[in-house]
Every structure is written in C-alpha cells, then in structure tokens.
Design a protein around this motif. Structure first.
Motif, PDB file in Angstrom:
ATOM      1  N   THR A 274       0.845  -1.193   0.000  1.00 53.10           N
ATOM      2  CA  THR A 274       0.000   0.000   0.000  1.00 53.10           C
ATOM      3  C   THR A 274       0.884   1.248   0.000  1.00 53.10           C
ATOM      4  N   SER A 482      -0.208   7.833  -5.707  1.00 57.24           N
ATOM      5  CA  SER A 482      -0.465   6.794  -4.714  1.00 57.24           C
ATOM      6  C   SER A 482      -1.949   6.436  -4.651  1.00 57.24           C
ATOM      7  N   ASP A 483      -2.833   7.445  -4.668  1.00 54.66           N
ATOM      8  CA  ASP A 483      -4.272   7.167  -4.618  1.00 54.66           C
ATOM      9  C   ASP A 483      -4.737   6.439  -5.872  1.00 54.66           C
ATOM     10  N   LYS A 486      -4.025   2.637  -5.950  1.00 56.06           N
ATOM     11  CA  LYS A 486      -4.886   1.802  -5.114  1.00 56.06           C
ATOM     12  C   LYS A 486      -6.081   1.265  -5.894  1.00 56.06           C
ATOM     13  N   GLN A 493      -0.191  -2.011 -11.199  1.00 54.02           N
ATOM     14  CA  GLN A 493       0.626  -1.612 -10.058  1.00 54.02           C
ATOM     15  C   GLN A 493       2.059  -2.127 -10.173  1.00 54.02           C
TER      16      GLN A 493
END
Length: 540
Positions: A274, A482-483, A486, A493
């Motif tokens: 994450t 980063s958001d 997700k 990714q």
C-alpha cells in the motif's frame, strides 16, 4: 569655355572646404538645475561630419540619460554651402551637487567640459504636486539575501503621460515583482493617485552599496497648458555582510524558516504494497524560490521511495519576500514489520541571531502489516479429514446408485421443466434484440491516456517521458499517484513500480512500455464501462 570649367572646379573645391568640420560645441539649456529635473545637453558640429555619433556613455555615471537624437541642416547662400549636425540627449541628476559634463570628440575636434550645478528641490506646494518615495525593508543584508525595495509615485495633478525609471544598484540585482498597483491616498489633506512598484534586490557582493532611486519624467495639464514635470526619490545606502566561510556550502540566509511534513493517508499502519505519500513543505522569508534547496530522501530498507510532485512558489507580504517549496515522495513498503524513517534536517543561517540553525523533522515510526489477501499455504490433510472425505465419497456413490432407479414420470417432469426454461431463454433473447443497443464509448473516452503523450513515449521507448505523461494525466484527473494506484489492478501496479524503480531506484531491467500502455488502456476502458452501466442493465 576653359574659364567656366576652372570657375566650376574652384566652386566645388571651396564648397568641399566649407563642408569640412570647422567647430564643435556643447551646451545645456539649464544651469543650475533641480535634482530630479530633466535638462537637455546639445552637441553641435559646424561643417561636414562622417556620420560619427559622440560617445556619451560616461554621462551614465552621474545622470539618468535618454537615447541620443540626431538632426542635420544644410544651406547654400550666395553660392556658399554650410552644414551643421546636432546631437541631443535628455539628462537628469538624482542628487544635488556640482557635476562636470566631460568633453566630447567628433572627427578629431573636442568640446569644452561643462560645470553643472544641481540644487535640491524646495519643499513647497509646487514640489508637492508630484513626488516619489522609495523604501527598503532592511538596509543591512547578507550576500544573496533578498530585500524588498518599494517605490511609490504620488501624482496630485492631471497626468497626461510620463515615465518612471527603475532603481539601479551596482553590485546587486534588481528585479521587478509583478505588475504595478494604482490606488488613491490622502496626504496632508490632499488626494493623490499613487502608483506602487515592488522590486526584489539581491546583493551579490559584500560592502556598501548605493541604491540609485527611480526618476519620474512626464507632462501634466495645468489649465489649458501642458507642463513638463519631474521628480526623484532619495538614494538609499545599503550595508552588505559577507557569507561566513563556515556556512558557504549550504548558504540559506533567512530570518525565518518553517519545515513540516504530512502523510497521506494519515494512518501509517498500512499493509505491504500500500503506497504512502509524504509531502514536505519548506517556507523561508527573505530568499527567492530558486534558493530553496532540493530535498532528497535517504534509502530505507524495506521501502521503495520515489519522487512524486514538486512545486515552488514566491509571494510578497508585509514588505517581505516569502518563498515556499512543496515536494512529495511515494513510499512503497515491501515487507511487514516495524520501521523507523530517519530524521530530515536542513541547515540555514538565521540573519536575526546571526548563527546557523537547523530545520529538523524528527524520525518517524511506521508499522507495516502483512497483506491478508495473499494466498496461504495449504495445510496437510489429517487422518480424520481423510476419513471424512472417504465417507463423503461413499455417500456420493450410494446416491448415484439410487438415482439410477428414477421412475419414468420423474423424467417427464424434468423434460417439461427444461422446455419451459428454454422458452424463457428465447423470449429473453428476442426482448434484448428489440431493445436499442447501448451507445458505444467514444474512442477518445476509452483511450484518454493517448492524448497525454503516452503513444509518443512508447514509440521513442522513453521511460522518463512515459512517467511524466502518467503524472500529467493524473494531475488532469486531480489524483495523486499513490491514490490512483490503489484503484488499479495488480498488473498495472507492478509495472508502474518497475518503471519507478528503473528511473529512480537501482533497477536495471528492461521496461516494456508497450505492455504497460496496453494495461493502462485496458484498465481505463474497464473503468469507463463500469461507470456507463446503468442499474436497469444489471437486472438483466
């Protein structure tokens, strides 16, 4: 006939002699003059000149000068030809005193020097019609420390036109900040239109520096007449301190520095994989945005750290130059455990206390948890579980044996149910065929990333250009990297992380930009199709 030719030749020779440079003079239209008042210097050459312009560059040491204008005149009277050339330049002295206008040379001839008296303006009502004020926020600076120089022109008459020169300072850079502002003020019971300009002044050497003030020259209306007016501010003396030798390598002179950081998400107890975004904000007073140092993060075992975004700003407030740097980094945890991110410290020189200080962010503790969605190892089957499985198999075999003796009437009911189901399927198909088909997504919507330069980066096999295109695309979507990661599938990714590692980490592997581009298009298409599906469609 011969006599006429000789007479013509003699006239030509005499005319050429008359055209030779005979006399060179210099004069001013006013002497004495007021400080801040424009006057005219005229240089006149009698006779023929070779197009030479007098060198007036020495005047700029004591005066504000305008461009040189040239005019010529030729006349023939009673067969005698005369010629003259004049050069004019507008001058103004900023401060009172006695000045010498040097001699000028043209084609070997020289003028005589002129002694000029400049007197201070009297503080009467006439001089209060137009005046200039100049201020500096601090008259004691360090080398490369930014000071704010403010100029205000007060106009109490009907202004027709005018020019306001810029301040000058030998040994310092002077840069205008933004556009001029116009407002009205009341001074001593009189209303003035005030034009304000702000300049950033940065000394480049130590010692004493004189800031030569700006000069205003214009025309105003007084009744039905146009009147020439001028005004000048007072000079300001500046003391510049040298850079201390022990701080030369990391020189950041400021009277105030603030250093802070924010995490996104704020809860740093996250799982492996994450991403975390850490945004640093560095604010300093009295320096330019270009003087703020670059921020580089140390490598941390168990993390991959990539630069995300960077922005520099500069404003003026309360007579101060304020600069700010915002830098974001993406932290990607690789394994679970307890981690300590080291402190970040920036040295700077406090111009108030005159000593070095440090803007420090303390060390940060981060807890990384294992990802519960990762596949678990299948445990060995126990003897009891084997026995249960054997019993289940036996029961299934017995059930199969019993089903082999199904009565014929049960087969008939089953066949009728199958036919009813088949009729339902055919009706559903006919209903959907009659409905209008959904409008396909526009190609520009499905392939939104195409417009951001991805295709060109893939064609040129340029990972850096591809990564910059990705950041620009996310900026357009108002999302951080980063958001956005997700919400993407694992394929996207992993490839983005590999791209970041090749650019900013120690990764040396080849990056398949074409594969990554196709994965981005596939993910974007699936996202758009999901948004276009209506609740009614899901019922069918």
């Amino acid at each position: 006939m011969v006599t006429r030719i000789l007479l013509l030749l003699s006239l030509l020779i005499s005319s050429q002699a008359a055209l030779a440079l005979d006399n060179l003079t210099a004069s001013v239209d006013k002497n004495p003059v007021l400080a801040g008042e424009y006057f005219t210097l005229t240089i006149t050459a009698e006779g023929k000149v070779k197009g030479t312009i007098p060198d007036v560059s020495a005047l700029s040491q004591n005066f504000v000068t305008s461009p040189v204008s040239t005019s010529s005149r030729t006349s023939i009277i009673n067969g005698s030809m005369t010629s003259s050339t004049s050069w004019q330049v507008q001058l103004v002295a900023r401060t009172p005193g006695e000045y010498t206008i040097p001699a000028f040379e043209v084609d070997g001839a020289k003028t005589q020097p002129i002694t000029l008296n400049v007197v201070a303006q009297q503080d009467d009502e006439q001089s209060k019609d137009i005046f200039v004020k100049a201020t500096l926020d601090s008259t004691n600076l360090y080398v490369q420390q930014a000071g704010l120089y403010t100029v205000k022109l007060y106009i109490g008459q009907d202004l027709l036109d005018g020019q306001l020169s810029a301040p000058e300072a030998e040994g310092a850079t002077v840069t205008q900040l933004g556009k001029q502002q116009e407002e009205y003020e009341i001074v001593d019971g009189r209303r003035y239109m005030v034009i304000t300009r702000e300049y950033m002044l940065q000394p480049q050497r130590s010692g004493d520096i004189t800031i030569q003030p700006p000069v205003f020259n214009g025309q105003v209306r007084e009744g039905y007449r146009r009147m020439a007016v001028s005004a000048v501010a007072e000079a300001i003396e500046l003391t510049v301190n040298p850079i201390p030798s022990e701080h030369a390598d990391n020189w950041l002179p400021s009277e105030y520095v603030n250093f802070s950081a924010e995490w996104q998400p704020q809860d740093t107890n996250v799982t492996v994989g994450t991403p975390l975004t850490r945004t640093f904000t560095l604010t300093a007073v009295g320096v330019t945005k270009e003087q703020l140092p670059e921020l580089n993060m140390e490598e941390v075992e168990g993390f991959r750290i990539y630069p995300d975004t960077s922005e520099r700003k500069q404003i003026t407030r309360d007579g101060k130059v304020i600069s700010q740097l915002l830098v974001s980094f993406a932290y990607l945890p690789q394994r679970s455990g307890e981690f300590v991110l080291p402190e970040v410290s920036l040295p700077w020189f406090n111009t108030v206390t005159k000593r070095q200080e440090f803007a420090t962010l303390p060390a940060k503790n981060i807890t990384i948890k294992a990802d519960p969605n990762q596949s678990k190892t299948v445990a060995p089957t126990s003897s009891s579980e084997s026995a249960a499985s054997a019993l289940t198999d036996s029961a299934t075999t017995a059930e199969t044996t019993v089903q082999n003796h199904i009565p014929q009437w049960l087969w008939l009911i089953t066949a009728l149910g199958y036919l009813l189901w088949l009729a339902t399927v055919v009706a559903w198909w006919l209903f959907h065929k009659a409905r209008p088909t959904a409008k396909p997504l526009a190609q520009a919507e499905v392939n939104q990333p195409r417009n951001m330069g991805f295709a060109d980066a893939v064609k040129k096999d340029d990972p850096q250009a591809f990564y910059q295109a990705l950041l620009a695309y996310l900026h357009q979507q108002q999302q951080s990297l980063s958001d956005w990661l997700k919400t993407q599938p694992s394929e996207v990714q992993s490839q983005v992380h590999a791209l970041q590692a090749s650019l900013y980490g120690k990764g040396t592997g080849e990056i398949n930009l074409k594969s990554l581009y196709q994965a981005l298009q596939k993910a974007e298409k699936a996202h758009l199709q999901q948004q276009s599906t209506t609740p009614l469609d899901s019922l069918y």
